[in-house]
Design an enzyme around this catalytic site. Structure first.
Site, short mmCIF file in Angstrom:
data_model
loop_
_atom_site.label_atom_id
_atom_site.label_comp_id
_atom_site.label_asym_id
_atom_site.label_seq_id
_atom_site.Cartn_x
_atom_site.Cartn_y
_atom_site.Cartn_z
N GLN A 260 0.82 -1.21 0.00
CA GLN A 260 0.00 0.00 0.00
C GLN A 260 0.85 1.25 0.00
O GLN A 260 0.54 2.23 -0.68
CB GLN A 260 -0.92 -0.02 1.22
CG GLN A 260 -2.19 0.79 1.03
CD GLN A 260 -3.04 0.25 -0.10
OE1 GLN A 260 -3.08 -0.94 -0.35
NE2 GLN A 260 -3.71 1.14 -0.81
N HIS A 263 2.24 3.16 -3.17
CA HIS A 263 1.49 4.16 -3.93
C HIS A 263 2.08 5.56 -3.79
O HIS A 263 1.73 6.45 -4.56
CB HIS A 263 0.03 4.18 -3.50
CG HIS A 263 -0.75 3.01 -4.03
ND1 HIS A 263 -1.20 2.95 -5.33
CD2 HIS A 263 -1.15 1.86 -3.44
CE1 HIS A 263 -1.84 1.82 -5.52
NE2 HIS A 263 -1.84 1.13 -4.40
N GLU A 317 -10.50 2.78 2.52
CA GLU A 317 -10.59 2.39 1.11
C GLU A 317 -10.48 0.87 1.00
O GLU A 317 -11.32 0.22 0.39
CB GLU A 317 -9.47 3.07 0.33
CG GLU A 317 -9.42 2.66 -1.13
CD GLU A 317 -8.17 3.15 -1.83
OE1 GLU A 317 -8.15 3.12 -3.08
OE2 GLU A 317 -7.20 3.54 -1.16
N HIS A 318 -9.44 0.31 1.59
CA HIS A 318 -9.24 -1.14 1.62
C HIS A 318 -9.30 -1.61 3.08
O HIS A 318 -8.59 -1.07 3.93
CB HIS A 318 -7.86 -1.53 1.05
CG HIS A 318 -7.61 -1.03 -0.34
ND1 HIS A 318 -6.82 0.06 -0.60
CD2 HIS A 318 -8.05 -1.48 -1.53
CE1 HIS A 318 -6.77 0.27 -1.90
NE2 HIS A 318 -7.51 -0.65 -2.50
N ASP A 351 -6.83 -5.46 -6.93
CA ASP A 351 -6.31 -4.44 -7.83
C ASP A 351 -6.24 -4.94 -9.27
O ASP A 351 -6.38 -4.15 -10.21
CB ASP A 351 -4.90 -4.02 -7.39
CG ASP A 351 -4.91 -3.17 -6.14
OD1 ASP A 351 -5.96 -2.57 -5.82
OD2 ASP A 351 -3.87 -3.08 -5.46
N HIS A 410 -50.19 25.25 -8.33
CA HIS A 410 -50.08 23.80 -8.47
C HIS A 410 -51.45 23.13 -8.24
O HIS A 410 -51.87 22.26 -9.00
CB HIS A 410 -49.08 23.24 -7.44
CG HIS A 410 -47.65 23.44 -7.82
ND1 HIS A 410 -47.08 24.68 -7.92
CD2 HIS A 410 -46.67 22.53 -8.12
CE1 HIS A 410 -45.81 24.54 -8.25
NE2 HIS A 410 -45.53 23.24 -8.39
#
Length: 423
Positions: A260, A263, A317-318, A351, A410
């Site tokens: 991770q 990244h 996220e994960h 991924d 209306h």
């Protein structure tokens, strides 16, 4: 060395520092990007060429990559890579085909017909970071399943001005309609506003760096976008697992964290474990250079309820759940982008190969959003057909609510039809 702390002993301020990851929208970046958007909007292709030369060091004559060149890239691709692309495409299709939405028509009462049409976006732009064909697969496959007719891909060129062969092979495999050698914020501007060469799209999807994310944020009043992706992140929970030693779990946890952090700066990795020895082994195993400019923490916990509460607040996220009771944990998870159950399910499979989508919400956006999917490429249109009999049924309700809200016109628009019926 990373310090090991106890989850239950964290102060509210310490928890807050863990929960509040870096924002994907930096104000200084936004100002620079706004200038780029303005240049492209005003000067079109000329601005794209100048900006590509400025940021990528490449002076382009042709922005568009011919489809024949893409087909040659696929035909000459190394066999193992072609098999990998085809396998990933097939897996993504298998998972996402179950997400398709259907149009429907209902007669809810005599004379009252209601329905919904599901319509795909006609033209979608996909931003592909340099040399990342997997992101193209994750966007293009659900778009095609949704029925999108025109897929337009923008991706940065290499120093020689060409798109990497693996990306061109993927565009050919996915039958992308248009491929442009344009990256960065200028690519988002071209997709949103259009230029002489690139017609505007109805929605832009795909991950990118801080400049791409800022550009998507600034154009979303004029074009649809998927999400604002921040730095990548993982929350790893390790409990005891039958058949695997603590040493093995520690080595695998280190590998998952390093994957991770690969990244880049801003990435987050957080380990929560019920095994004190494992916590210390992981903390000691991380080199200071590996965690520089990244958010990394190792916590030991005793109460599972505290972990669940923290996970749902963190909204990762994960999320990796390594425990013999992982499925029981899953039932209580409310906020997460994608969940990986058990130590044999590394995030890298998601991924690239398993079929779930890796374009995911970051920075706690999993509290209100999810992974990219087929639904992101369609819109719904509701319709109704009411007969005179149906009007009689619904009129009292419409008139009463319109009048209580002070919307007399209306109410009158309904009464006039009742009067016509009474003649």
């Amino acid at each position: 060395m990373i310090d090991v702390n106890r989850l239950e002993g964290l102060s509210e301020a310490e928890k807050g520092r863990l929960l509040n990851r870096p924002s994907p929208l930096d104000q200084a970046v936004r100002r620079k990007v706004a200038a780029v958007l303005g240049e492209v909007r005003q000067r079109g292709d000329a601005a794209l060429r100048e900006l590509t030369e400025r940021f990528d060091g490449v002076r382009l004559n042709d922005l568009c990559v011919p489809q024949e060149e893409q087909r040659r890239a696929l035909q000459s691709l190394e066999p193992r890579l072609r098999v990998a692309l085809e396998t990933a495409k097939r897996q993504i299709e298998r998972f996402h085909e179950h997400q398709r939405l259907s149009s429907y028509h209902l007669q809810v009462a005599p004379g009252i017909e209601l329905g919904q049409l599901v319509k795909p976006f006609r033209r979608v732009g996909i931003y592909v970071p340099k040399r990342l064909p997997s992101s193209l697969l994750m966007a293009a496959v659900p778009a095609r399943l949704a029925g999108v007719r025109q897929l337009v891909v923008c991706t940065p060129p290499d120093p020689d001005g060409r798109i990497p062969k693996i990306v061109q092979a993927a565009t050919a495999l996915l039958e992308v309609n248009e491929l442009y050698a344009v990256g960065g914020a200028q690519a988002i501007a071209a997709l949103a506003y259009g230029t002489e060469s690139i017609a505007p799209v109805h929605k832009i999807v795909g991950p990118g760096n801080a400049y791409v994310t800022a550009a998507k944020a600034l154009v979303r009043d004029e074009v649809g976008i998927d999400l604002l992706a921040g730095p990548s992140e993982i929350l790893l929970i390790v409990d005891r697992v039958a058949g695997l030693s603590e040493a093995t779990l520690a080595r695998w946890a280190l590998a998952e964290i390093r994957a991770q952090l690969e990244h880049g700066p801003g990435s987050s990795a957080l380990l929560l474990t019920s095994i004190p020895k494992l916590a210390h082994e992981v903390a000691q195993g991380l080199d200071p250079n590996e965690v520089r400019d990244r958010q990394v923490a190792v916590l030991h916990y005793q109460e599972r309820s505290a972990v669940i509460d923290f996970v749902n607040a963190y909204a990762p996220e994960h999320l990796c759940l390594w425990s013999d009771g992982a499925k029981r944990w899953l039932e209580r998870i409310e906020n997460a982008g994608s969940v990986f159950l058990g130590p044999w399910s590394p995030v890298a499979l998601g991924d690239y190969a398993s079929g779930t989508n890796h374009i995911l919400p970051t920075s706690r956006q999993a509290r209100f959003g999810g992974a990219l999917g087929v639904r992101d490429f369609v819109k719904t249109i509701s319709y109704q057909r009411v007969s005179p009999q149906g009007l009689q049924t619904l009129a009292p309700t419409a008139i009463a609510l319109a009048e209580v809200e002070g919307m007399r016109a209306h109410a009158a628009s309904v009464r006039i039809r009742l009067q016509e019926e009474g003649k």
